[in-house]
Scaffold this motif. Sequence first.
Motif, PDB file in Angstrom:
ATOM      1  N   GLY A 119       0.811  -1.208   0.000  1.00 48.32           N
ATOM      2  CA  GLY A 119       0.000   0.000   0.000  1.00 48.32           C
ATOM      3  C   GLY A 119       0.841   1.252   0.000  1.00 48.32           C
ATOM      4  O   GLY A 119       0.696   2.124  -0.847  1.00 48.32           O
ATOM      5  N   GLY A 120       1.746   1.347   0.951  1.00 46.82           N
ATOM      6  CA  GLY A 120       2.717   2.432   0.983  1.00 46.82           C
ATOM      7  C   GLY A 120       3.999   2.013   0.273  1.00 46.82           C
ATOM      8  O   GLY A 120       4.049   1.007  -0.420  1.00 46.82           O
ATOM      9  N   HIS A 121       5.042   2.791   0.487  1.00 45.30           N
ATOM     10  CA  HIS A 121       6.302   2.564  -0.213  1.00 45.30           C
ATOM     11  C   HIS A 121       7.196   1.596   0.570  1.00 45.30           C
ATOM     12  O   HIS A 121       7.112   1.490   1.782  1.00 45.30           O
ATOM     13  N   GLY A 122       8.065   0.914  -0.184  1.00 40.28           N
ATOM     14  CA  GLY A 122       9.063   0.057   0.459  1.00 40.28           C
ATOM     15  C   GLY A 122       8.652  -1.394   0.543  1.00 40.28           C
ATOM     16  O   GLY A 122       7.507  -1.774   0.304  1.00 40.28           O
ATOM     17  N   ASP A 123       9.618  -2.236   0.896  1.00 37.44           N
ATOM     18  CA  ASP A 123       9.393  -3.671   1.053  1.00 37.44           C
ATOM     19  C   ASP A 123       8.907  -3.960   2.466  1.00 37.44           C
ATOM     20  O   ASP A 123       9.701  -4.277   3.353  1.00 37.44           O
ATOM     21  N   TYR A 124       7.621  -3.853   2.687  1.00 39.42           N
ATOM     22  CA  TYR A 124       7.091  -4.159   4.021  1.00 39.42           C
ATOM     23  C   TYR A 124       5.764  -4.892   3.869  1.00 39.42           C
ATOM     24  O   TYR A 124       5.155  -4.914   2.805  1.00 39.42           O
ATOM     25  N   HIS A 125       5.307  -5.485   4.962  1.00 39.78           N
ATOM     26  CA  HIS A 125       4.012  -6.159   4.992  1.00 39.78           C
ATOM     27  C   HIS A 125       3.279  -5.820   6.280  1.00 39.78           C
ATOM     28  O   HIS A 125       3.882  -5.773   7.367  1.00 39.78           O
ATOM     29  N   ASN A 126       1.974  -5.595   6.180  1.00 42.49           N
ATOM     30  CA  ASN A 126       1.083  -5.658   7.330  1.00 42.49           C
ATOM     31  C   ASN A 126       0.598  -7.102   7.463  1.00 42.49           C
ATOM     32  O   ASN A 126       0.399  -7.789   6.453  1.00 42.49           O
ATOM     33  N   ILE A 127       0.382  -7.560   8.685  1.00 43.65           N
ATOM     34  CA  ILE A 127      -0.413  -8.763   8.892  1.00 43.65           C
ATOM     35  C   ILE A 127      -1.864  -8.343   8.649  1.00 43.65           C
ATOM     36  O   ILE A 127      -2.312  -7.324   9.167  1.00 43.65           O
ATOM     37  N   VAL A 128      -2.594  -9.117   7.852  1.00 48.24           N
ATOM     38  CA  VAL A 128      -3.956  -8.729   7.474  1.00 48.24           C
ATOM     39  C   VAL A 128      -4.930  -9.834   7.856  1.00 48.24           C
ATOM     40  O   VAL A 128      -4.806 -10.971   7.376  1.00 48.24           O
ATOM     41  N   LEU A 129      -5.890  -9.507   8.708  1.00 48.37           N
ATOM     42  CA  LEU A 129      -6.904 -10.449   9.174  1.00 48.37           C
ATOM     43  C   LEU A 129      -8.251 -10.092   8.561  1.00 48.37           C
ATOM     44  O   LEU A 129      -8.619  -8.910   8.505  1.00 48.37           O
ATOM     45  N   ALA A 130      -9.013 -11.109   8.124  1.00 43.85           N
ATOM     46  CA  ALA A 130     -10.272 -10.872   7.413  1.00 43.85           C
ATOM     47  C   ALA A 130     -11.431 -11.574   8.119  1.00 43.85           C
ATOM     48  O   ALA A 130     -11.692 -12.757   7.866  1.00 43.85           O
ATOM     49  N   PRO A 131     -12.173 -10.882   8.978  1.00 44.79           N
ATOM     50  CA  PRO A 131     -13.319 -11.492   9.662  1.00 44.79           C
ATOM     51  C   PRO A 131     -14.521 -11.642   8.738  1.00 44.79           C
ATOM     52  O   PRO A 131     -14.690 -10.881   7.788  1.00 44.79           O
ATOM     53  N   ASN A 132     -15.373 -12.632   9.036  1.00 44.84           N
ATOM     54  CA  ASN A 132     -16.606 -12.776   8.261  1.00 44.84           C
ATOM     55  C   ASN A 132     -17.855 -12.778   9.139  1.00 44.84           C
ATOM     56  O   ASN A 132     -18.935 -13.150   8.692  1.00 44.84           O
ATOM     57  N   PRO A 156      23.409   2.947   2.697  1.00 47.56           N
ATOM     58  CA  PRO A 156      22.718   1.856   1.998  1.00 47.56           C
ATOM     59  C   PRO A 156      22.979   0.481   2.595  1.00 47.56           C
ATOM     60  O   PRO A 156      22.086  -0.370   2.600  1.00 47.56           O
ATOM     61  N   ASP A 157      24.192   0.244   3.104  1.00 50.08           N
ATOM     62  CA  ASP A 157      24.463  -1.071   3.686  1.00 50.08           C
ATOM     63  C   ASP A 157      23.657  -1.281   4.964  1.00 50.08           C
ATOM     64  O   ASP A 157      23.184  -2.385   5.247  1.00 50.08           O
ATOM     65  N   ALA A 158      23.474  -0.202   5.734  1.00 55.00           N
ATOM     66  CA  ALA A 158      22.676  -0.301   6.958  1.00 55.00           C
ATOM     67  C   ALA A 158      21.209  -0.548   6.629  1.00 55.00           C
ATOM     68  O   ALA A 158      20.533  -1.367   7.283  1.00 55.00           O
ATOM     69  N   LEU A 159      20.705   0.147   5.613  1.00 55.29           N
ATOM     70  CA  LEU A 159      19.311  -0.052   5.212  1.00 55.29           C
ATOM     71  C   LEU A 159      19.096  -1.457   4.651  1.00 55.29           C
ATOM     72  O   LEU A 159      18.055  -2.079   4.889  1.00 55.29           O
ATOM     73  N   GLU A 160      20.080  -1.966   3.928  1.00 51.68           N
ATOM     74  CA  GLU A 160      19.953  -3.324   3.416  1.00 51.68           C
ATOM     75  C   GLU A 160      19.887  -4.326   4.559  1.00 51.68           C
ATOM     76  O   GLU A 160      19.062  -5.250   4.553  1.00 51.68           O
ATOM     77  N   ARG A 161      20.753  -4.162   5.583  1.00 52.81           N
ATOM     78  CA  ARG A 161      20.724  -5.069   6.737  1.00 52.81           C
ATOM     79  C   ARG A 161      19.364  -5.014   7.430  1.00 52.81           C
ATOM     80  O   ARG A 161      18.819  -6.046   7.844  1.00 52.81           O
ATOM     81  N   HIS A 162      18.824  -3.810   7.558  1.00 56.01           N
ATOM     82  CA  HIS A 162      17.511  -3.638   8.190  1.00 56.01           C
ATOM     83  C   HIS A 162      16.442  -4.369   7.379  1.00 56.01           C
ATOM     84  O   HIS A 162      15.602  -5.088   7.933  1.00 56.01           O
ATOM     85  N   ASN A 163      16.472  -4.216   6.057  1.00 59.23           N
ATOM     86  CA  ASN A 163      15.492  -4.878   5.208  1.00 59.23           C
ATOM     87  C   ASN A 163      15.622  -6.390   5.253  1.00 59.23           C
ATOM     88  O   ASN A 163      14.617  -7.111   5.251  1.00 59.23           O
ATOM     89  N   ILE A 164      16.843  -6.886   5.296  1.00 58.54           N
ATOM     90  CA  ILE A 164      17.054  -8.335   5.383  1.00 58.54           C
ATOM     91  C   ILE A 164      16.453  -8.874   6.677  1.00 58.54           C
ATOM     92  O   ILE A 164      15.813  -9.939   6.699  1.00 58.54           O
ATOM     93  N   ARG A 165      16.632  -8.116   7.761  1.00 57.84           N
ATOM     94  CA  ARG A 165      16.056  -8.529   9.048  1.00 57.84           C
ATOM     95  C   ARG A 165      14.527  -8.503   9.001  1.00 57.84           C
ATOM     96  O   ARG A 165      13.849  -9.401   9.523  1.00 57.84           O
ATOM     97  N   LEU A 166      13.974  -7.482   8.350  1.00 61.21           N
ATOM     98  CA  LEU A 166      12.519  -7.416   8.205  1.00 61.21           C
ATOM     99  C   LEU A 166      12.003  -8.615   7.408  1.00 61.21           C
ATOM    100  O   LEU A 166      10.984  -9.226   7.769  1.00 61.21           O
TER     101      LEU A 166
END
Length: 358
Positions: free
Chosen positions: A129-142, A215-225
């Motif tokens: 939805g927003g920018h970058g390589d990230y994910h929300n956990i998404v729950l779908a009730p019925n 950039p190397d610090a941001l890459e490490r952060h993204n790898i951890r994510l």
Amino acid sequence: MAEKILMKGNEAIGEAAIVAGCQYYFGYPITPQSELIEYMARRMPQVNGVFLQAESEVAAINMVYGAAGAGARVMTSSSSPGISLKQEGISYIAGAELPCVIVNIMRGGPGLGSIQPGQCDYFQATKGGGHGDYHNIVLAPNSVQEMVDMTIRAFDLADKYRNPVMLLGDGAIGQMMEPVELEPSNISPAAKPWAITGMRGRSEPNIVNSLYLQPDALERHNIRLQAKYKMIKENETLYAATNTEDAELILVAYGITSRIAQTVMARARAEGMKIGLVRPVTLWPFPVEPFARLAHEASGFLVLELSAGQMVEDVRLAVNGVKPVEHYGRLGGMIPSPKEILAVVKKIMEGKGGKENG
């Protein structure tokens, strides 16, 4: 066992958040979730919580960032275009690894669209939805009861993984009234040693941030994510399967559409058709496994959505071309009847092919 009470879906989310230990709510009114913000305006002061109607959705999500950074259990809510305005802040929150709960009671789109139910925010919720390589956990009730249960679960998952969790409901579930059970709150959220609460007892300050200039610090952060997202996929993927053991055609749906699909399945089986149903409960992580397995057992899949076709893409990826995956959707707040979908099912079962709608 707690006594059941009759509640509207939006209001049930609010009470469940309080049961879960929500301390702060920041939001802005928009239909069809306005009852939720109205409910929190009344209830939060009664439980010594903080309610604030922000001047905009952008302001609200940044207030969530601040409260989450201080270690509070915090929630915001909106509907489709309002969630669009929150996307930059959601990306910041995910990048800073802060827990929060975000409620989207979907309406028709694009643009201002309508105030009727929709499911056309699936891509927005599950693909970032927003920018970058990230994910929300998404729950779908019925159901309204699942609104309650998943709201409580959302706060626990957010804290467990230090990640935003989105409750993705449609306007029909938000507006309907059903009996629910709400257990009294005995929740005491765990301490958050990473939170920004001052220097007392610390030799070094805590830092909450999503800015990495090197950039190397941001890459490490993204790898951890990404490692965290892999762990979530392994541990938190949920789905419900009904009558899939002998099914020739598998219906796939979530939210209000899954309830219609249940009726279609029952009517089809009464007429001798072997129809099953898979309901993804977590939209992210998406339950790939049952579709990959059932692709070798069933003859095909029919994905039902209140959209032009969004979740169908994840089903097709999971099936990986082994069996046909067809789609039937209604747009603009239109909700299909069981009779309408049953006619599509009969055409598929007769080998005529389903209607690709939208």
